[in-house]
Design a protein around this motif. Structure first.
Motif, PDB file in Angstrom:
ATOM      1  N   LEU A 268       0.773  -1.217  -0.027  1.00 14.05           N
ATOM      2  CA  LEU A 268       0.022  -0.092  -0.139  1.00 14.05           C
ATOM      3  C   LEU A 268       0.781   1.297   0.126  1.00 14.05           C
ATOM      4  CD1 LEU A 268      -2.703   1.627   0.272  1.00 14.05           C
ATOM      5  CD2 LEU A 268      -2.614   1.027   2.573  1.00 14.05           C
ATOM      6  N   ASP A 269       1.885   1.342   0.866  1.00 15.04           N
ATOM      7  CA  ASP A 269       2.850   2.506   0.867  1.00 15.04           C
ATOM      8  C   ASP A 269       3.637   2.712  -0.411  1.00 15.04           C
ATOM      9  OD1 ASP A 269       2.287   2.699   3.601  1.00 15.04           O
ATOM     10  OD2 ASP A 269       4.087   2.002   4.393  1.00 15.04           O
ATOM     11  N   HIS A 270       3.904   1.553  -1.190  1.00 20.84           N
ATOM     12  CA  HIS A 270       4.719   1.742  -2.359  1.00 20.84           C
ATOM     13  C   HIS A 270       3.646   2.222  -3.622  1.00 20.84           C
ATOM     14  CE1 HIS A 270       7.545   1.155  -5.424  1.00 20.84           C
ATOM     15  NE2 HIS A 270       6.784   0.273  -6.351  1.00 20.84           N
ATOM     16  N   ALA A 271       2.343   1.742  -3.465  1.00 22.80           N
ATOM     17  CA  ALA A 271       1.164   2.029  -4.375  1.00 22.80           C
ATOM     18  C   ALA A 271       0.959   3.782  -4.050  1.00 22.80           C
ATOM     19  CB  ALA A 271      -0.052   1.157  -4.085  1.00 22.80           C
ATOM     20  N   LEU A 272       0.748   3.848  -3.103  1.00 22.69           N
ATOM     21  CA  LEU A 272       0.432   5.567  -2.780  1.00 22.69           C
ATOM     22  C   LEU A 272       1.543   6.246  -3.377  1.00 22.69           C
ATOM     23  CD1 LEU A 272      -1.160   5.212   0.643  1.00 22.69           C
ATOM     24  CD2 LEU A 272      -2.439   6.026  -1.565  1.00 22.69           C
ATOM     25  N   GLY A 273       2.835   5.900  -2.839  1.00 25.56           N
ATOM     26  CA  GLY A 273       4.128   6.799  -2.849  1.00 25.56           C
ATOM     27  C   GLY A 273       4.531   6.743  -4.640  1.00 25.56           C
ATOM     28  N   SER A 274       4.102   5.652  -5.299  1.00 28.07           N
ATOM     29  CA  SER A 274       4.436   5.449  -6.766  1.00 28.07           C
ATOM     30  C   SER A 274       3.323   6.247  -7.478  1.00 28.07           C
ATOM     31  CB  SER A 274       4.538   4.340  -7.122  1.00 28.07           C
ATOM     32  OG  SER A 274       5.571   3.627  -6.400  1.00 28.07           O
ATOM     33  N   GLY A 275       2.058   6.654  -6.969  1.00 30.78           N
ATOM     34  CA  GLY A 275       1.023   7.187  -7.650  1.00 30.78           C
ATOM     35  C   GLY A 275       0.102   6.368  -8.387  1.00 30.78           C
ATOM     36  N   TRP A 276       0.400   4.899  -7.897  1.00 32.97           N
ATOM     37  CA  TRP A 276      -0.394   3.823  -8.509  1.00 32.97           C
ATOM     38  C   TRP A 276      -1.917   3.862  -8.098  1.00 32.97           C
ATOM     39  CZ3 TRP A 276       2.732  -1.059  -7.777  1.00 32.97           C
ATOM     40  CH2 TRP A 276       4.094  -1.087  -8.392  1.00 32.97           C
ATOM     41  N   VAL A 277      -2.178   4.370  -6.781  1.00 31.26           N
ATOM     42  CA  VAL A 277      -3.376   4.732  -6.384  1.00 31.26           C
ATOM     43  C   VAL A 277      -3.483   5.845  -5.583  1.00 31.26           C
ATOM     44  CG1 VAL A 277      -3.972   2.216  -5.890  1.00 31.26           C
ATOM     45  CG2 VAL A 277      -2.941   3.390  -3.903  1.00 31.26           C
ATOM     46  N   LYS A 278      -4.693   6.872  -5.670  1.00 29.90           N
ATOM     47  CA  LYS A 278      -4.761   7.827  -4.766  1.00 29.90           C
ATOM     48  C   LYS A 278      -5.874   7.999  -3.984  1.00 29.90           C
ATOM     49  CE  LYS A 278      -2.921  10.654  -8.749  1.00 29.90           C
ATOM     50  NZ  LYS A 278      -3.183  11.884  -9.727  1.00 29.90           N
ATOM     51  N   ARG A 279      -5.936   8.625  -3.026  1.00 32.01           N
ATOM     52  CA  ARG A 279      -6.968   8.865  -1.961  1.00 32.01           C
ATOM     53  C   ARG A 279      -7.765   9.875  -2.622  1.00 32.01           C
ATOM     54  NH1 ARG A 279      -6.101   5.992   2.534  1.00 32.01           N
ATOM     55  NH2 ARG A 279      -3.840   5.779   3.276  1.00 32.01           N
ATOM     56  N   HIS A 280      -9.245   9.602  -2.517  1.00 32.58           N
ATOM     57  CA  HIS A 280     -10.433  10.648  -2.716  1.00 32.58           C
ATOM     58  C   HIS A 280     -10.137  11.613  -1.670  1.00 32.58           C
ATOM     59  CE1 HIS A 280     -12.788   8.100  -5.570  1.00 32.58           C
ATOM     60  NE2 HIS A 280     -12.436   7.433  -5.047  1.00 32.58           N
ATOM     61  N   ARG A 281     -10.314  12.988  -2.186  1.00 26.91           N
ATOM     62  CA  ARG A 281     -10.234  14.068  -1.254  1.00 26.91           C
ATOM     63  C   ARG A 281     -11.489  14.179  -0.445  1.00 26.91           C
ATOM     64  NH1 ARG A 281      -9.234  20.129  -3.519  1.00 26.91           N
ATOM     65  NH2 ARG A 281      -7.050  19.307  -3.496  1.00 26.91           N
ATOM     66  N   HIS A 282     -12.570  13.844  -0.710  1.00 26.51           N
ATOM     67  CA  HIS A 282     -13.890  13.990   0.161  1.00 26.51           C
ATOM     68  C   HIS A 282     -14.543  12.913   0.336  1.00 26.51           C
ATOM     69  CE1 HIS A 282     -13.286  18.314  -0.878  1.00 26.51           C
ATOM     70  NE2 HIS A 282     -13.387  18.170  -2.019  1.00 26.51           N
ATOM     71  N   LYS A 283     -14.199  11.581   0.230  1.00 29.27           N
ATOM     72  CA  LYS A 283     -14.797  10.442   0.536  1.00 29.27           C
ATOM     73  C   LYS A 283     -13.860   9.156   0.619  1.00 29.27           C
ATOM     74  CE  LYS A 283     -15.836   8.898  -4.129  1.00 29.27           C
ATOM     75  NZ  LYS A 283     -17.075   8.512  -5.130  1.00 29.27           N
ATOM     76  N   ARG A 284     -13.945   8.425   1.444  1.00 24.08           N
ATOM     77  CA  ARG A 284     -13.332   7.118   1.444  1.00 24.08           C
ATOM     78  C   ARG A 284     -13.134   6.441   0.333  1.00 24.08           C
ATOM     79  NH1 ARG A 284     -14.529   3.120   5.711  1.00 24.08           N
ATOM     80  NH2 ARG A 284     -12.709   2.627   5.104  1.00 24.08           N
ATOM     81  N   GLY A 285     -12.064   5.451   0.486  1.00 24.70           N
ATOM     82  CA  GLY A 285     -11.931   4.623  -0.768  1.00 24.70           C
ATOM     83  C   GLY A 285     -10.528   5.121  -1.454  1.00 24.70           C
ATOM     84  N   LEU A 286     -10.144   4.317  -2.591  1.00 17.38           N
ATOM     85  CA  LEU A 286      -8.866   4.707  -3.147  1.00 17.38           C
ATOM     86  C   LEU A 286      -9.143   4.803  -4.606  1.00 17.38           C
ATOM     87  CD1 LEU A 286      -6.364   2.585  -1.473  1.00 17.38           C
ATOM     88  CD2 LEU A 286      -6.525   4.770  -1.211  1.00 17.38           C
TER      89      LEU A 286
END
Length: 232
Positions: free
Chosen positions: A187-205
Motif C-alpha cells: 500500500l505504501d508503495h502504491a501510494l508513493g508511486s502514484g498507482w493509487v490515490k485517495r479521494h479528497r472528500h470520501k473514503r476509498g482509493l
C-alpha cells in the motif's frame, strides 16, 4: 484466569452510529469529531459520547494536533478484528451501509494499513498463481522473486515473531487479501508511486492509469476489466 471482557467490546460495537464511525476509521486515517459525526449522521455532541465509549473499550484513541483532536483506531489488531467481524456480519449493518455511504467504497479501499476490496483480492490471487505466495496451514509464505521489489516489498532475511504476510478475509469479497507488513509495504508503495490515490472528500482509493499499467506488467492483471470507477 483472566476472562476477556467481550461484554465491553459488545456494548461498544452494538450501536449503528458507532459501527459507522469504526468503519470510517478502518481506512487507517484519523478524523475529527465533526467528520465522524457527519459520517455517522449524528450531532457532534452525540459523536463525542460515542467516541468516549469506543475509547473506553480500547478500540479508538484520540490525538491532539494543534487546535483539533483527531481519532483513529487503536492499532492494526483492532482493524484486523473489525475486518473479520465485518466478513461475518449481516449485510445490512456493514456492507450496504458502506456501499451507500461511500458510493462504491468496496471496489478499492484501504483496510487500515493494507489494500482491500476486489483489486486486493485479485492481486493476492495473482501472487498465489505465480508462486510468489504460498498458502499453507491458514497462513501465507512469501517465496523469493524479482517482482517483489517492483511491488515495493522487501522480504525479511529471517522469520519474525509476527507473520510477514497475513491472510485477511475481505469483508465484501469473502476471499483473502494480503495484510501484515507485506500488505503495508504494498500500500505504501502504491501510494508513493502514484498507482493509487485517495479521494479528497470520501473514503476509498482510486486506481490510476500508471497503476493499471504497473499491475498488468508485474502481475498480469487485466485491469481494463475493472469497474470504471476505479480509474482516474
Amino acid at each position: 484466569m483472566i476472562t476477556p471482557r467481550f461484554d465491553i467490546l459488545g456494548q461498544a460495537i452494538s450501536d449503528a452510529s458507532r459501527t459507522q464511525m469504526l468503519c470510517e476509521l478502518m481506512e487507517g486515517r484519523a478524523y475529527t469529531n465533526k467528520e465522524l459525526a457527519a459520517a455517522a449522521g449524528v450531532t457532534p455532541q452525540t459523536a463525542s459520547a460515542h467516541l468516549r465509549l469506543l475509547q473506553n473499550a480500547g478500540l479508538v484513541v484520540a490525538e491532539k494536533r494543534g487546535r483539533c483532536v483527531y481519532h483513529r483506531l487503536a492499532g492494526a489488531e483492532v482493524a484486523h478484528a473489525l475486518e473479520q467481524l465485518a466478513a461475518i456480519a449481516p449485510a445490512d449493518s456493514l456492507h450496504r451501509a458502506q456501499q451507500r455511504k461511500a458510493g462504491g467504497l468496496a471496489q478499492l479501499r484501504s483496510c487500515y494499513d493494507h489494500l482491500a476490496g476486489p483489486l486486493a483480492v485479485a492481486m493476492t490471487r495473482a501472487l498465489l498463481d505465480r508462486g510468489m505466495l504460498v498458502e499453507a496451514h491458514g497462513a501465507f509464505r512469501a517465496e523469493p522473486a524479482a517482482q517483489w521489489l517492483k511491488l515495493g516489498v522487501v522480504l525479511p532475511e529471517r522469520p519474525g515473531r509476527q507473520p510477514f504476510a497475513r491472510p485477511c478475509l475481505d469483508w465484501t469479497e469473502r476471499k483473502l487479501h494480503v495484510a501484515g507488513p507485506m500488505g503495508r509495504q504494498i500500500l505504501d508503495h502504491a501510494l508513493g508511486s502514484g498507482w493509487v490515490k485517495r479521494h479528497r472528500h470520501k473514503r476509498g482509493l482510486m486506481l490510476t492509469a500508471p497503476g493499471r499499467v504497473a499491475l498488468e506488467q508485474i502481475l498480469g492483471l487485466q485491469c481494463g476489466t475493472l469497474a470504471e470507477a476505479w480509474a482516474v
